[in-house]
Write a protein that holds these residues in place. Sequence first.
Motif, PDB file in Angstrom:
ATOM      1  N   ARG A 277       8.021  -6.458   0.944  1.00 26.22           N
ATOM      2  CA  ARG A 277       7.521  -5.346   1.123  1.00 26.22           C
ATOM      3  C   ARG A 277       5.963  -5.216   0.764  1.00 26.22           C
ATOM      4  N   HIS A 278       5.210  -4.304   1.244  1.00 25.94           N
ATOM      5  CA  HIS A 278       3.737  -4.294   1.086  1.00 25.94           C
ATOM      6  C   HIS A 278       3.061  -3.085   0.285  1.00 25.94           C
TER       7      HIS A 278
ATOM      8  N   ASP B 225       1.856   3.715   0.374  1.00 20.51           N
ATOM      9  CA  ASP B 225       2.785   2.812   0.966  1.00 20.51           C
ATOM     10  C   ASP B 225       4.239   2.928   0.229  1.00 20.51           C
TER      11      ASP B 225
ATOM     12  N   ARG C  56      -3.413  -5.023   6.477  1.00 18.92           N
ATOM     13  CA  ARG C  56      -2.093  -4.859   7.418  1.00 18.92           C
ATOM     14  C   ARG C  56      -1.874  -5.773   8.385  1.00 18.92           C
TER      15      ARG C  56
END
Length: 320
Positions: free
Chosen positions: A7-8, A14, A114
């Motif tokens: 996951r970012h 986010d 991204r």
Amino acid sequence: MGKHMGRHLISIGDLADHDLRHIVGQGVRFAEGSADPRGLLDGAVVGVYFRKTSTRTRTAFSSGALRLGARLITYGPDDLQLNTGETVADTGRVLGRMLDVLVARTAGAEQELREFAQPGGMGVVNAMSALEHPTQALADLTTLTQRFGAVDGLRVLYVGEGNNTCTALALALSRFSGVHFEARTPPGYGMPESITAAARAQAARTGSTVVERHDVADLPPDCHVIYTTRWQTTGTSKPDPHWRQAFEPYRVHRGLWRDSPDAVFMHDLPAHRGEEVTAEVLDGPRSIAFDQAANKMTSAMAVLRWCAAGAASELAGVTG
Ligand code: CP
């Protein structure tokens, strides 16, 4: 090789509310020693790519990854084929098949991060971009939780440039309930309007308030925290050669404690004594800036664990 699909964390935005609270809570548990990091990232490989200088963030993620049992690959500004024209997306596709998490300080646009974050690949962590320094905010929330027991209800006065530390702080604090965040920024050096709008939208949802003014009169009373950052943010420069004149009134000094006598002092560091803050304040009894710096590592460990592992609900059972 570790299992991918990390996951970012490229923006505080986010994180769902429960992820944000989970990472902060886990950072506190690591800091207090009630969670044991050993083995939590056994077998994982973490890439650390810094194009800009760093003392705290780079060391925090590197040391944190090693303490979690991961192995490290580090890249300096001249190491990747990005310099010879390979695209960011292609770089992300390749690294994403070899790394579990990439921690990157570009000091540029979020869009580049991204593009590193290709579907199905490694988790990507923003270690400071032009707009936001989200892992700094997580270290700050970890420190606040340790100090005050909770972030909810805190009153935070920020004095200085509306830089990437300020924006991340505004976006993070406004996710908690009953917080008052007030930024006093020099005219022309405030937060981007998109950030204040996003933070105010969150604050409306959580019952918090986000205020930005461009003067240092009538400071809010009874603050829990007075926070500043250095005047020259890493990776930036100011076109106006006379910019210091605008910043002089925003130096943090003892007089700011008149209406908030119990406030602690926070600073993301590095500091320039005599510029954004007096030595008396930074090295004085109200300063928790160096505890804050130490929590860069414990919160980095929580971030790495979150990025590399499954959903926060799966992590809820992780205690050590
Ligand atoms: N606060 C912070 O990001 O410090 P470094 O630039 O040293 O990483």
